[in-house]
Design an enzyme around this catalytic site. Structure first.
Site, short mmCIF file in Angstrom:
data_model
loop_
_atom_site.label_atom_id
_atom_site.label_comp_id
_atom_site.label_asym_id
_atom_site.label_seq_id
_atom_site.Cartn_x
_atom_site.Cartn_y
_atom_site.Cartn_z
N HIS A 55 -12.41 -5.23 8.10
CA HIS A 55 -13.21 -5.09 6.71
C HIS A 55 -14.50 -3.90 7.19
O HIS A 55 -15.78 -3.91 6.60
CB HIS A 55 -13.64 -6.63 5.87
CG HIS A 55 -12.33 -7.75 5.83
ND1 HIS A 55 -11.83 -8.30 6.43
CD2 HIS A 55 -11.72 -7.62 4.57
CE1 HIS A 55 -10.61 -8.56 5.68
NE2 HIS A 55 -10.50 -8.74 4.59
N GLU A 78 0.85 -1.26 0.29
CA GLU A 78 -0.19 0.10 0.57
C GLU A 78 1.18 1.58 0.09
O GLU A 78 0.62 2.20 -0.78
CB GLU A 78 -1.13 0.06 0.84
CG GLU A 78 -1.59 -0.61 0.80
CD GLU A 78 -1.43 -2.33 1.28
OE1 GLU A 78 -0.19 -2.44 2.08
OE2 GLU A 78 -2.17 -3.06 1.00
#
Lengths: 482, 413
Positions: B205, B135
């Site tokens: 999530h 990322e």
């Protein structure tokens, strides 16, 4: 298989072709540094010899070569000429085999139970059993393990029970691992998500859905799994350093960290390797290289020679091993652990599992390969079939024992599954516990009270809550006071 | 960085594929009459005419110096869900701007949420490509391209996994213009990322991390609530002279469906939108909870039988003003202040916990600006100050009943 799933899989595979513009440089060969013939001394405060030849290099191997892979058994389970079979007796071998077989058994049962009454589904043997179980057997039972998400086999090897496995799958009141806080929860998944199950490449789906429980157990020296990838890698260097500082465990234990080749793309991987090498600690890095991270093939994760090539960059002892050969893994990890503990330094093992028959070094061999060919390859490379061949050749295993084992494991797993299915979740109050140790801060206490008040008011009349409360041990009454 | 990517993809896809699963977290109580959910929301523009008359919509093929025109003749729309609208926006951006590229983990095959389906085929793999799992690498790479004047549309696969990129975003993307004396900027950078809960995602999530970026001046954060909004706001974000983090509520990818104009258009950044006008209390939210707010309003005015005796007659006619903040930073203080000065009450709803949250920031600002007009303290209905616990999510995420309770509480203060 329905058409939609086929579409997704084919799409995923098409994407595995490397874009032309990205792959141009692959036509160049790899070269290793050349040792100068003439002596010109070396740089001060360094052993780097001076050379007058301008030479660029990009490999630790000689030109055009890849790092070799250590293997003991051939594809059908016979020791290769000259290979040294690691020390193991019948009892150890059989236990290895049983745990290896237990993994896909659990997969099958969890999967089939979910899918009762649904269409049948194409299954793959995912092929990391040898890497996980073989390495677990090479460790001391109290070596500290930091896993990624496919290391249930380590826990099973260490005696984690099927009931504990199922408890985490269901996130029920017996789930000590995460108290139902971490995903996934198998029962919900199967009922609710047939669409996706069909539309995802199964080779990925399975590990992710069924085996990716977020286990953790202090008793088993297994640190709780976290979803963010690679975060455990630098932590392992710290765990290893703590072991080194502990007079009770110094020289006796090491930290062991598992990760996939995709996770090794994260900065945390490099940070972990660097720290374990510069601040020496007995940390064993175990890379599982299975060729894929979701849809992205390993050829898009790295351009160099896998993960093993990075070890020497950090001055770390490194070996690449056939991850589908349980004896190679057992032998290599035993030796790696020994070095780790004796030298107090990190060691890197890269286990190649090639479960979908993908050649990680080839750009597009996989793209349009026929399904039958892939299937054939899987049978040959299947680590369980291979090890069974070895057991049979030693006279340690019979067809009857095979049948008996399969029946027993299936019965046990099914029993544990059914038992877990009947249990409630933890009490609802656990939503607010364990945020902090020590005195609970005011905000957490107040929020627990706020939810309690809301439950008293709406718990029985707001249908979504009423239905949900039923699933908790005590139905939330420890909060609502009803 | 997606340990469980297919998992949530699975769950997400389940949330909009059939009548029984639509709006999984917004289940209307079967015994309580038919409450609005995402599938039936009146906030969604499901006709061509309504779509073309979206407030603030600006066609990019018209003279920008002229007045905004309401003429809709010759414009067409197409039925799209949110992920299709996002894809459509990126396609427009790449068609008009040859420097635009789209990249991230698994985007080449269409992305785990399908937002990039077919883009690689349409624009070639030099412009739409996979990155390794890194990322900070993705963010840094995008910053580099944007510093060269290119348009970089990066995807972080889940907002929960944006934190390795935090340094690149907060210390680099946000500060480059300032630290270089405006010689360099990375306005061409847009980071798309799926956010918020789907009802069963657990710790990693389900998060809504927008609040973590509040202190990073130089960055903008935009969160759309629907397909029309997603397309127009994403195109505006891509072309905004600043780096933008575009957070897409993942439960809406499939469940929110509208007629979306075919042509290239933008919706304004830093402008909130008043969805329902009212005079008694201002209800402010963004992303997924907007639809919980709609359900709560319906329950307030006509409570289902099971709740009837808990909703006083006197409150049922309350006129609630519903506002979608849309841009989280820099947020539209003018619209909110004007509304609260009129209504005297403010209820803010978001999924993140209250500590250090966007709700806390807005609350502080509004209490300062509207102090003398306020009839009740600003109310924040949020998650709790705990991680998002999987089995407990229905009691973590603010739903319609908590919003209803908060509105009644604020109205009767």
């Amino acid at each position: 298989m329905p058409a939609s799933s086929f579409y997704m899989i084919r799409t995923a595979r098409r994407a595995s072709q490397i874009p032309k513009f990205l792959s141009l440089s692959r036509t160049m060969t790899t070269t290793a540094p050349i040792i100068p013939q003439d002596r010109h001394g070396h740089l001060p405060s360094s052993q780097s010899p001076i050379t007058t030849k301008m030479h660029f290099f990009n490999s630790v191997m000689e030109s055009g070569k890849q790092i070799p892979t250590y293997r003991v058994l051939d594809g059908v389970g016979n020791p290769i000429d000259g290979a040294e079979v690691p020390e193991l007796d019948k009892a150890l071998a059989v236990r290895l085999y049983e745990i290896m077989v237990l993994l896909p058994t659990l997969d099958n049962i969890l999967y089939n139970v979910q899918r009762q009454g649904k269409i049948s589904f194409y299954m793959t043997t995912h092929g990391e059993e040898a890497t996980v179980v073989g390495s677990a057997a090479a460790l001391a039972p109290n070596d500290e393990v930091l896993g990624q998400y496919r290391e249930m086999g380590v826990l099973l090897w260490r005696g984690f029970t099927l009931n504990s496995v199922m408890a985490q799958c269901f996130g029920n009141e017996e789930d000590k691992a995460t108290k139902g806080r971490q995903m996934p929860v198998v029962s919900d998944f199967g009922k609710k998500n047939p669409t996706l199950r069909r539309s995802c490449p199964q080779s990925l789906l399975f590990q992710n859905e069924i085996i990716s429980q977020h286990f953790g157990s202090t008793e088993h020296h297994f640190h709780t799994i976290s979803s963010p990838l690679a975060t455990q890698i630098p932590q392992a260097a710290g765990v290893g350093y703590a072991l080194k500082r502990d007079p009770e465990r110094r020289g006796k234990n090491c930290a062991v960290v598992y990760f996939g080749e995709g996770a090794a793309s994260e900065g945390d991987f490099h940070a972990g390797m660097l720290l374990a090498s510069t601040i020496p600690s007995p940390t064993l890095f175990l890379a599982r290289n299975n060729g894929f991270a979701i849809s992205t093939p390993s050829t898009e994760q790295y351009h160099g020679d896998g993960i093993a090539a990075r070890g020497p960059g950090y001055g770390i002892d490194t070996i690449r091993v056939d991850g589908n050969d349980v004896l190679a893994v057992l032998g290599a990890v035993r030796e790696a652990r020994k070095r780790c503990i004796e030298s107090g330094r990190a060691v890197l093992v890269e286990a190649m599992t090639y479960r979908v028959g993908h050649h990680s070094t080839s750009d597009d061999s996989f793209a349009y390969r026929a399904r039958a060919e892939v299937e054939e390859r899987k049978k040959v490379d299947n680590p369980i079939v291979r090890f069974r061949g070895f057991l049979e050749s030693r006279g340690w295993w019979t067809t009857e024992e095979e049948e008996g084992l399969k029946t027993r494991l299936k019965t046990d797993a099914l029993h544990a599954f059914k038992r877990a299915d009947g249990l409630k979740r933890h009490e609802l109050k656990e939503l607010f516990s364990d945020v902090y140790g020590g005195p609970e801060p005011w905000n957490i206490s107040e929020q627990r009270n706020e939810l309690s008040e809301l439950l008293r008011k709406y718990g029985q009349v707001w249908e979504p809550w009423r239905k949900e409360l039923d699933k908790f041990k005590g139905k939330g009454e420890e909060l609502s006071g009803k | 960085m997606i340990l469980l990517r297919p998992h949530v993809l699975a769950r997400l896809q389940s949330s909009g594929t059939g009548p029984d699963t639509d709006g999984a977290t917004l289940e209307p109580p079967p015994a309580g009459g038919h409450l609005p959910s995402i599938a039936t929301s009146k906030l969604l523009r499901t006709s061509r005419d309504a779509a073309l008359r979206t407030p603030g919509l600006r066609w990019t093929d018209e003279d920008p110096s002229g007045p905004t025109r309401e003429l809709v003749g010759g414009r067409e729309t197409r039925k799209m869900n949110l992920y299709q609208a996002v894809r459509d926006a990126m396609s427009h951006a790449m068609m008009k701007d040859d420097t635009a590229v789209v990249f991230g983990e698994d985007v080449a095959f269409g992305g785990v949420f399908r937002c990039t389906m077919g883009l690689a085929e349409e624009f070639g793999q030099e412009r739409v490509f996979n990155t390794p799992l890194t990322e900070q690498g993705i963010a840094g790479f995008g910053i580099g391209m944007a510093a060269m004047g290119h348009t970089a549309i990066a995807e972080i696969q889940f907002a929960d996994y944006i934190f390795p990129a935090f340094d690149q975003i907060v210390n680099e993307a946000a500060k480059i213009r300032y630290r270089s004396g405006n010689q360099f900027n990375v306005g061409g950078l847009t980071i798309r990322t799926p956010t918020m809960s789907v009802g069963h995602g657990g710790l990693y999530h389900s998060q809504s991390p927008e609040g973590f970026f509040l202190g990073a001046s130089g960055i903008k954060i935009v969160i759309p609530r629907s397909p029309i909004q997603a397309k127009g706001l994403l195109l505006a974000a891509i072309r905004d002279p600043n780096p933008v983090i575009f957070m897409e509520p993942k439960i809406l990818y499939r469940s929110a469906i509208e007629q979306v104009p075919n042509d290239d258009y933008e919706l304004p950044i830093s402008k909130a939108e008043t969805l329902i006008h009212g005079s008694d209390v201002t209800l402010l939210s963004w992303g997924t909870p907007i639809y919980h707010c709609e359900t709560a309003l319906s329950m307030l005015s006509s409570p289902p039988p099971s709740l009837a005796n808990l909703v006083p007659e006197s409150l049922r006619r309350a006129r609630v003003e519903l506002i979608d903040l849309r841009t989280i930073i820099p947020w539209d203080v003018e619209t909110i202040t004007e509304s609260v000065n009129r209504t005297g009450r403010l209820v803010i709803v978001h999924e993140a916990g209250p500590r250090g949250s966007v709700g806390a920031e807005i609350s502080a600002e509004i209490q300062k600006r509207c102090f003398l007009k306020l009839n009740a303290p600003v109310k924040l209905i949020a998650g709790w100050d705990t991680p998002v616990a999987l089995q407990f999510e229905k009691f973590y995420t603010p739903d319609a009943i908590r919003i209803l309770d908060g509105i009644m509480d604020t109205l009767s203060y």
